[in-house]
Design a protein around this motif. Structure first.
Motif, PDB file in Angstrom:
ATOM      1  N   THR A   1      -6.400  19.215   6.088  1.00 30.50           N
ATOM      2  CA  THR A   1      -7.309  20.030   6.909  1.00 30.50           C
ATOM      3  C   THR A   1      -8.280  20.858   6.061  1.00 30.50           C
ATOM      4  OG1 THR A   1      -5.553  21.687   7.097  1.00 30.50           O
ATOM      5  CG2 THR A   1      -5.889  20.215   8.969  1.00 30.50           C
TER       6      THR A   1
ATOM      7  N   SER B   1       3.173  21.529  17.011  1.00 34.54           N
ATOM      8  CA  SER B   1       1.826  21.072  17.357  1.00 34.54           C
ATOM      9  C   SER B   1       1.500  19.917  16.411  1.00 34.54           C
ATOM     10  CB  SER B   1       0.831  22.235  17.235  1.00 34.54           C
ATOM     11  OG  SER B   1      -0.493  21.807  17.462  1.00 34.54           O
TER      12      SER B   1
ATOM     13  N   GLU C   1       0.200  29.767  12.365  1.00 31.83           N
ATOM     14  CA  GLU C   1       0.226  28.308  12.365  1.00 31.83           C
ATOM     15  C   GLU C   1       0.498  27.834  10.956  1.00 31.83           C
ATOM     16  OE1 GLU C   1      -2.568  30.434  11.823  1.00 31.83           O
ATOM     17  OE2 GLU C   1      -3.302  29.701  13.750  1.00 31.83           O
TER      18      GLU C   1
ATOM     19  N   TRP D   1      -1.011  25.209  20.132  1.00 29.33           N
ATOM     20  CA  TRP D   1      -1.374  26.179  19.086  1.00 29.33           C
ATOM     21  C   TRP D   1      -1.677  27.550  19.711  1.00 29.33           C
ATOM     22  CZ3 TRP D   1      -7.042  26.484  17.255  1.00 29.33           C
ATOM     23  CH2 TRP D   1      -7.172  27.385  16.190  1.00 29.33           C
TER      24      TRP D   1
ATOM     25  N   VAL E   1      -1.728  18.626  13.114  1.00 30.48           N
ATOM     26  CA  VAL E   1      -3.075  18.860  12.583  1.00 30.48           C
ATOM     27  C   VAL E   1      -4.105  18.451  13.640  1.00 30.48           C
ATOM     28  CG1 VAL E   1      -2.540  18.700  10.116  1.00 30.48           C
ATOM     29  CG2 VAL E   1      -3.134  16.626  11.377  1.00 30.48           C
TER      30      VAL E   1
ATOM     31  N   HIS F   1       2.115  22.418  12.227  1.00 30.49           N
ATOM     32  CA  HIS F   1       1.073  21.391  12.393  1.00 30.49           C
ATOM     33  C   HIS F   1       1.233  20.325  11.317  1.00 30.49           C
ATOM     34  CE1 HIS F   1      -1.220  24.068  15.188  1.00 30.49           C
ATOM     35  NE2 HIS F   1      -0.439  24.936  14.593  1.00 30.49           N
TER      36      HIS F   1
ATOM     37  N   LEU G   1      -5.816  21.104  15.458  1.00 35.86           N
ATOM     38  CA  LEU G   1      -6.753  21.943  14.701  1.00 35.86           C
ATOM     39  C   LEU G   1      -8.049  21.216  14.373  1.00 35.86           C
ATOM     40  CD1 LEU G   1      -4.119  23.368  12.162  1.00 35.86           C
ATOM     41  CD2 LEU G   1      -4.974  24.498  14.213  1.00 35.86           C
TER      42      LEU G   1
ATOM     43  N   ALA H   1      -3.904  21.396  20.685  1.00 37.55           N
ATOM     44  CA  ALA H   1      -4.649  22.648  20.566  1.00 37.55           C
ATOM     45  C   ALA H   1      -4.106  23.670  21.561  1.00 37.55           C
ATOM     46  CB  ALA H   1      -6.136  22.409  20.795  1.00 37.55           C
TER      47      ALA H   1
ATOM     48  N   LYS I   1       0.350  24.686   8.555  1.00 38.27           N
ATOM     49  CA  LYS I   1      -0.153  23.334   8.340  1.00 38.27           C
ATOM     50  C   LYS I   1       0.673  22.696   7.233  1.00 38.27           C
ATOM     51  CE  LYS I   1      -4.260  25.015   7.527  1.00 38.27           C
ATOM     52  NZ  LYS I   1      -5.679  25.015   7.118  1.00 38.27           N
TER      53      LYS I   1
END
Ligand SMILES: NC(=O)c1ccc[n+]([C@@H]2O[C@H](COP(=O)([O-])OP(=O)(O)OC[C@H]3O[C@@H](n4cnc5c(N)ncnc54)[C@H](O)[C@@H]3O)[C@@H](O)[C@H]2O)c1
Length: 251
Positions: free
Chosen positions: A250, A142, A242, A164, A144, A187, A147, A161, A244
């Motif tokens: 984020t 996916s 998920e 995700w 960032v 992400h 998110l 999204a 990141k």
């Protein structure tokens, strides 16, 4: 002991960028890799580089992830050559700049076709192979951008999204069904691959970097270490999560 010895990974979008990096890093840790891409010359280059270090570890497969027939053929070929598929990395993806007023419906559909629908159909078609090769791991790339939103990224925000949340649905289905098949999403923040070139118009990464607390762009290996962990049995208790890999952006 190599971290992914015995694993057989099918990687989409492996001609360049993150996909090529995943192929190299997984093969360095003992996996066989099927490198698929619509850009077959690039996929062949990736596979050749891997095979130079680890003879016979990689194959290249021509594959458009938006085509169901391509998925059927590519997965069958990878399964035959590698003797199974135990890791699926849904990495192929495209971006598009545009806001709610400027983005075309055509681009919206294309982004969702490549980034979202491909993961639905590809994972569905891969399930029989993954079930035969448990423990198995599905890794969806996916962003960032899946998110947190940007006003000029409407199609990409919505697509990532969806990746995700689709990841969690796949993971829960597999868990409830008693399959030892995990599914997680990664992400990344801006990472140094060809996809971000349009954002470096003046050749400088300054605008992107200043938003990132760790004050640099991601390097493909930063994302690759996460994919390696998720492909390996080190992450055997990790599903529906998920990851990141974002230098803190984020937060
Ligand atoms: N690089 C970043 O900053 C970044 C950040 C967040 C997420 N991502 C995501 O990581 C993934 C990999 O991106 P990248 O940075 O390596 O980009 P990239 O453009 O360098 O590589 C993407 C690859 O996907 C392939 N591809 C595109 N459409 C395809 C299709 N229909 N069928 C098969 N292959 C196709 C391309 O040929 C290319 O080899 C993408 O899903 C992207 O959205 C990248």
């Amino acid at each position: 002991m190599a971290r992914v010895a015995g694993k057989k990974a099918f990687i989409t979008g492996g001609a360049q960028g993150l996909g090529a990096c995943f192929a190299r890093m997984l093969a360095d840790e003992g996996a066989k890799v099927a490198v698929s891409d619509v850009n077959i010359d690039g996929a062949r280059e990736t596979a050749a580089a891997v095979n130079e270090k680890h003879a016979g570890a990689a194959i290249a497969i021509a594959h458009d992830v938006t085509e169901k027939d391509d998925w059927e053929r590519a997965l069958a070929e990878a399964n035959d050559v590698m003797g199974g598929i135990s890791v699926l990395i849904n990495n192929a993806g495209i971006g598009s700049f545009g806001n709610i007023e400027t983005e075309s419906f055509e681009n919206w559909r294309r982004v969702n076709d490549v980034d979202v629908d491909s993961i639905f159909i590809g994972t569905q078609l891969a399930m029989p192979y993954l079930k035969e090769n448990q423990p198995a791991s599905i890794i969806n790339i996916s962003s960032v951008a899946g998110l947190v939103a940007d006003g000029n990224f409407i199609a990409y925000n919505a697509a990532k999204a969806a990746v995700w949340m689709m990841t969690k649905s796949i993971a829960l289905h597999c868990a409830r069904s008693g399959y030892d098949i995990r599914c997680n999403s990664i992400h990344p923040v801006f990472t140094r691959t060809p996809i971000i070139e349009p954002m470096l118009k003046d050749g400088s990464d300054h605008k992107l970097v200043r938003q990132i607390p760790l004050k640099r762009l991601g390097e493909p290996e930063d994302i690759g270490y996460c994919a390696l962990y998720l492909a390996s049995d080190e992450s055997r208790f990790v599903t529906a999560s998920e990851f990141k890999i974002d230098g803190g952006i984020t937060a």
